[in-house]
Motif scaffolding. Structure first.
Motif, mmCIF file in Angstrom:
data_model
loop_
_atom_site.group_PDB
_atom_site.id
_atom_site.type_symbol
_atom_site.label_atom_id
_atom_site.label_comp_id
_atom_site.label_asym_id
_atom_site.label_seq_id
_atom_site.Cartn_x
_atom_site.Cartn_y
_atom_site.Cartn_z
ATOM 1 N N LEU A 1 0.838 -1.213 0.000
ATOM 2 C CA LEU A 1 0.000 0.000 0.000
ATOM 3 C C LEU A 1 0.868 1.256 0.000
ATOM 4 N N ALA A 2 1.958 1.212 0.765
ATOM 5 C CA ALA A 2 2.847 2.379 0.806
ATOM 6 C C ALA A 2 3.406 2.653 -0.597
ATOM 7 N N TRP A 3 3.815 1.578 -1.303
ATOM 8 C CA TRP A 3 4.327 1.745 -2.674
ATOM 9 C C TRP A 3 3.261 2.337 -3.590
ATOM 10 N N THR A 4 2.015 1.869 -3.412
ATOM 11 C CA THR A 4 0.954 2.368 -4.299
ATOM 12 C C THR A 4 0.869 3.883 -4.187
ATOM 13 N N TRP A 5 0.941 4.388 -2.947
ATOM 14 C CA TRP A 5 0.865 5.847 -2.769
ATOM 15 C C TRP A 5 2.134 6.529 -3.225
ATOM 16 N N GLU A 6 3.286 5.866 -3.014
ATOM 17 C CA GLU A 6 4.547 6.447 -3.498
ATOM 18 C C GLU A 6 4.458 6.680 -5.001
ATOM 19 N N ARG A 7 3.862 5.733 -5.734
ATOM 20 C CA ARG A 7 3.698 5.879 -7.189
ATOM 21 C C ARG A 7 2.622 6.917 -7.526
ATOM 22 N N LEU A 8 1.476 6.825 -6.827
ATOM 23 C CA LEU A 8 0.340 7.698 -7.175
ATOM 24 C C LEU A 8 0.673 9.174 -7.024
ATOM 25 N N VAL A 9 1.333 9.537 -5.903
ATOM 26 C CA VAL A 9 1.581 10.969 -5.688
ATOM 27 C C VAL A 9 2.626 11.512 -6.676
ATOM 28 N N ARG A 10 3.246 10.623 -7.447
ATOM 29 C CA ARG A 10 4.193 11.085 -8.479
ATOM 30 C C ARG A 10 3.660 10.847 -9.885
ATOM 31 N N THR A 11 2.421 10.404 -9.996
ATOM 32 C CA THR A 11 1.824 10.155 -11.313
ATOM 33 C C THR A 11 0.463 10.853 -11.350
ATOM 34 N N PRO A 12 0.451 12.162 -11.638
ATOM 35 C CA PRO A 12 -0.787 12.934 -11.494
ATOM 36 C C PRO A 12 -1.983 12.353 -12.248
ATOM 37 N N ALA A 13 -1.765 11.824 -13.475
ATOM 38 C CA ALA A 13 -2.920 11.333 -14.251
ATOM 39 C C ALA A 13 -3.599 10.177 -13.510
ATOM 40 N N ALA A 14 -2.784 9.235 -13.012
ATOM 41 C CA ALA A 14 -3.357 8.070 -12.330
ATOM 42 C C ALA A 14 -3.992 8.483 -11.003
ATOM 43 N N HIS A 15 -3.361 9.429 -10.316
ATOM 44 C CA HIS A 15 -3.864 9.900 -9.026
ATOM 45 C C HIS A 15 -5.237 10.572 -9.216
ATOM 46 N N GLU A 16 -5.282 11.491 -10.194
ATOM 47 C CA GLU A 16 -6.557 12.199 -10.428
ATOM 48 C C GLU A 16 -7.668 11.239 -10.830
ATOM 49 N N ARG A 17 -7.324 10.275 -11.690
ATOM 50 C CA ARG A 17 -8.340 9.314 -12.161
ATOM 51 C C ARG A 17 -8.909 8.537 -10.961
ATOM 52 N N LEU A 18 -8.023 8.163 -10.036
ATOM 53 C CA LEU A 18 -8.470 7.404 -8.861
ATOM 54 C C LEU A 18 -9.384 8.267 -7.985
ATOM 55 N N LEU A 19 -8.967 9.519 -7.741
ATOM 56 C CA LEU A 19 -9.779 10.398 -6.888
ATOM 57 C C LEU A 19 -11.155 10.622 -7.516
ATOM 58 N N GLU A 20 -11.156 10.914 -8.828
ATOM 59 C CA GLU A 20 -12.438 11.121 -9.518
ATOM 60 C C GLU A 20 -13.328 9.895 -9.364
ATOM 61 N N ALA A 21 -12.724 8.717 -9.553
ATOM 62 C CA ALA A 21 -13.520 7.484 -9.523
ATOM 63 C C ALA A 21 -14.121 7.251 -8.136
ATOM 64 N N VAL A 22 -13.301 7.319 -7.088
ATOM 65 C CA VAL A 22 -13.853 6.970 -5.773
ATOM 66 C C VAL A 22 -14.727 8.088 -5.202
ATOM 67 N N ARG A 23 -14.546 9.306 -5.709
ATOM 68 C CA ARG A 23 -15.368 10.394 -5.180
ATOM 69 C C ARG A 23 -16.618 10.636 -6.020
ATOM 70 N N GLY A 24 -16.882 9.797 -6.989
ATOM 71 C CA GLY A 24 -18.088 10.062 -7.766
ATOM 72 C C GLY A 24 -18.452 8.977 -8.739
ATOM 73 N N ASP A 25 -17.532 8.662 -9.647
ATOM 74 C CA ASP A 25 -17.834 7.728 -10.748
ATOM 75 C C ASP A 25 -18.431 6.415 -10.278
ATOM 76 N N ASP A 26 -19.139 5.758 -11.202
ATOM 77 C CA ASP A 26 -19.637 4.453 -10.780
ATOM 78 C C ASP A 26 -18.698 3.315 -11.196
ATOM 79 N N ASP A 27 -17.590 3.633 -11.956
ATOM 80 C CA ASP A 27 -16.652 2.551 -12.273
ATOM 81 C C ASP A 27 -15.483 2.536 -11.289
ATOM 82 N N ALA A 28 -15.759 2.997 -10.054
ATOM 83 C CA ALA A 28 -14.695 3.112 -9.064
ATOM 84 C C ALA A 28 -13.994 1.771 -8.832
ATOM 85 N N ALA A 29 -14.777 0.691 -8.728
ATOM 86 C CA ALA A 29 -14.177 -0.612 -8.393
ATOM 87 C C ALA A 29 -13.121 -0.993 -9.426
ATOM 88 N N GLU A 30 -13.438 -0.707 -10.703
ATOM 89 C CA GLU A 30 -12.500 -1.091 -11.772
ATOM 90 C C GLU A 30 -11.211 -0.265 -11.690
#
Ligand code: HEM
Length: 470
Positions: free
Chosen positions: A301-330
């Protein structure tokens, strides 16, 4: 003439490797084929580099020597390393007696004993694995989702906003809560003075002590033993007392028959011959689960965040998904899969072949330790174009290949806790993404550091919480 060429789709981010023959072979082929090339460095230099800078070491060896090479370690003879999916398949599907796991020789042997599911080989391993499996099935694990969510909620509320924090120890606190809840059935804070309270405290202290340099010295003293000596023996004694007390109390508890935690399931488990686990067996398996499941999940989990906070596109996509989208699980699933591909917390696993084995253009004699570099396999550019990029979208609509994505190993030794680890990662990642705006504490990516068999972020995945949402 117009040619219709079978072009890979331009956005194809998962590919295939060219076939490479592998598996048990005979004396004739062993004679005919060469041995894998050996890394041209003195044994001590190889050991030091492998232990301290494994990533640079294995990538360089592959670049110079190809996808199968040999390194020299602590034991006589060479350790062969491969990263071809066909070679992985040959080892994962081998008959158990032809390729027993190297975990039987692991430094955990004196700690959890020689007969636990991790350290046993052959029939004993299958017996323990069958006993434990039902407790780790998907449905058994699904009931833990709420308990995991509660553990994350409690933790997030305590983290400071606006200053750098290391996520790894915080993830470990959560995974410890989950282990105490899921494995021992100890929810929240047990009563002061109870065996559960003592067990929780002793587990935490011992897990912390195991990260200190002194623990590495104690480990060296115990290499190859079945029972610990010295400092390791003393430390384990402190944990064993409350562990046996909890086992005794649970055996005598009125509700053990109804309880769903793993300890209660194991107390009720019977072999095909009707045998139950003894107290010593229970202790060995419980400790195996704590040790195998705590640091791995936390650091993944720590690695996942280490990568996410340095990869803005993937980070934003994840935030958008869990904060609204219905394809969050995917999106959550793809993010976890990509993090486990690019930073597998266990970077290498192995088997000791007991018959001659072919590995592509090479063959190795019986008795050779053959390791699979999960890290190198996951960075093959024929399997994963642009392998060093963190791109969760490469998993859209795709299932990871059994011999191409192997963060949990495979075959009869595949991680028993994989469903629990995935459930934990889904819940923790989603909750954190929903509630926290995180940024990297420093822009430079974190190097990997090696602790026991794990590869962990060197600075502990340092982030700053910019804002905490209700
Ligand atoms: C992200 C987290 C995890 C990762 C990456 C991981 C990875 C692995 C790997 C690669 C192996 C195979 C070792 C080999 O073939 O040599 C393994 C085995 C094992 N894991 Fe995990 N693991 C994780 C979490 C867990 C959890 C949560 C538990 C239990 C609570 C657990 C329990 C075990 C056990 C008991 C084995 C031995 C299985 C056997 O030999 O039959 N692991 N794990």
């Amino acid at each position: 003439m117009s040619a219709i060429v079978d072009q890979p789709a331009a956005n194809c981010l998962v590919g295939t490797a060219p076939p490479s023959p592998a598996g048990p072979t005979d004396a004739e082929e062993l004679q005919r084929l060469p041995r894998p090339p050996v890394v041209p460095l003195p044994r001590t230099a190889q050991m030091l580099r492998f232990n301290q800078r494994q990533i640079e070491f294995v990538f360089k060896a592959r670049r110079k020597l190809g996808e199968v090479f040999a390194i020299r370690g602590t034991q006589p003879g060479a350790i062969v390393m491969t990263s071809h999916p066909d070679h992985v398949r040959s080892l994962f599907t081998a008959r158990p007696e032809q390729a027993p796991s190297l975990t039987g020789e692991s430094p955990l042997r004196p700690v959890v004993g020689p007969s636990s599911v991790l350290t046993a080989v052959g029939e004993r391993h299958m017996r323990q694995r069958k006993l434990l499996l039902p407790a780790f099935h998907g449905e058994a694990i699904a009931q833990y989702a709420q308990m995991i969510a509660d553990a994350v909620e409690r933790a997030i509320d305590r983290w400071p906003v606006g200053r750098p924090i290391a996520l790894a120890p915080r993830m470990q606190a959560i995974t410890l809560d989950v282990i105490m809840g899921g494995i021992f059935g100890i929810d929240g804070r047990p009563a002061l003075g109870s065996p559960e309270f003592a067990l929780r405290r002793a587990t935490r202290s011992l897990l912390y002590a195991s990260t200190l340099p002194l623990a590495q010295v104690a480990e060296l003293m115990n290499v190859g033993r079945d029972e610990p000596v010295g400092l390791q023996r003393a430390g384990l004694g402190l944990l064993d007392r409350p562990t046996y007390a909890v086992i005794r109390a649970r055996r005598e508890a009125a509700d053990t028959e109804e309880r769903r935690d793993i300890l209660s399931l194991l107390i009720r488990a019977r072999t095909e011959e009707g045998e139950a686990l003894t107290d010593r067996e229970l202790r060995d398996e419980l400790l195996t689960l704590v040790l195998a499941g705590h640091e791995t999940t936390a650091n993944q989990l720590a690695w996942t965040w280490e990568r996410l906070v340095r990869t803005p596109a993937a980070h934003e996509r994840l935030l958008e998904a869990v904060r609204g989208d219905d394809d969050a699980a995917e999106v959550v699933e793809a993010t976890i899969q990509e993090a486990m591909r690019s930073r597998p917390v266990i970077p290498v696993i192995g088997r000791r072949v007991t018959v001659p084995w072919r590995l592509g253009a090479y063959a190795v004699p019986a008795g050779t330790a053959v390791t699979m570099s999960i890290l190198l396999l996951h960075h093959r550019d024929d399997l994963y174009p642009d392998p060093f990029a963190f791109r969760p979208e490469r998993w859209a609509g795709r299932k990871p290949g059994t011999y191409e994505w192997i963060p949990f190993g495979g075959g009869i030794r595949r991680c028993l806790g994989a469903a629990l680890a995935m459930a934990e990662q889904r819940v923790v990642l989603s909750e954190m993404a929903r509630r926290l705006d995180l940024a990297a504490a420093e822009p430079e990516p974190e190097h990997a550091k090696h602790r026991n068999v794990t590869m962990i972020p060197a600075r502990g995945a340092r982030v700053v919480i910019r804002a905490r949402r209700p």
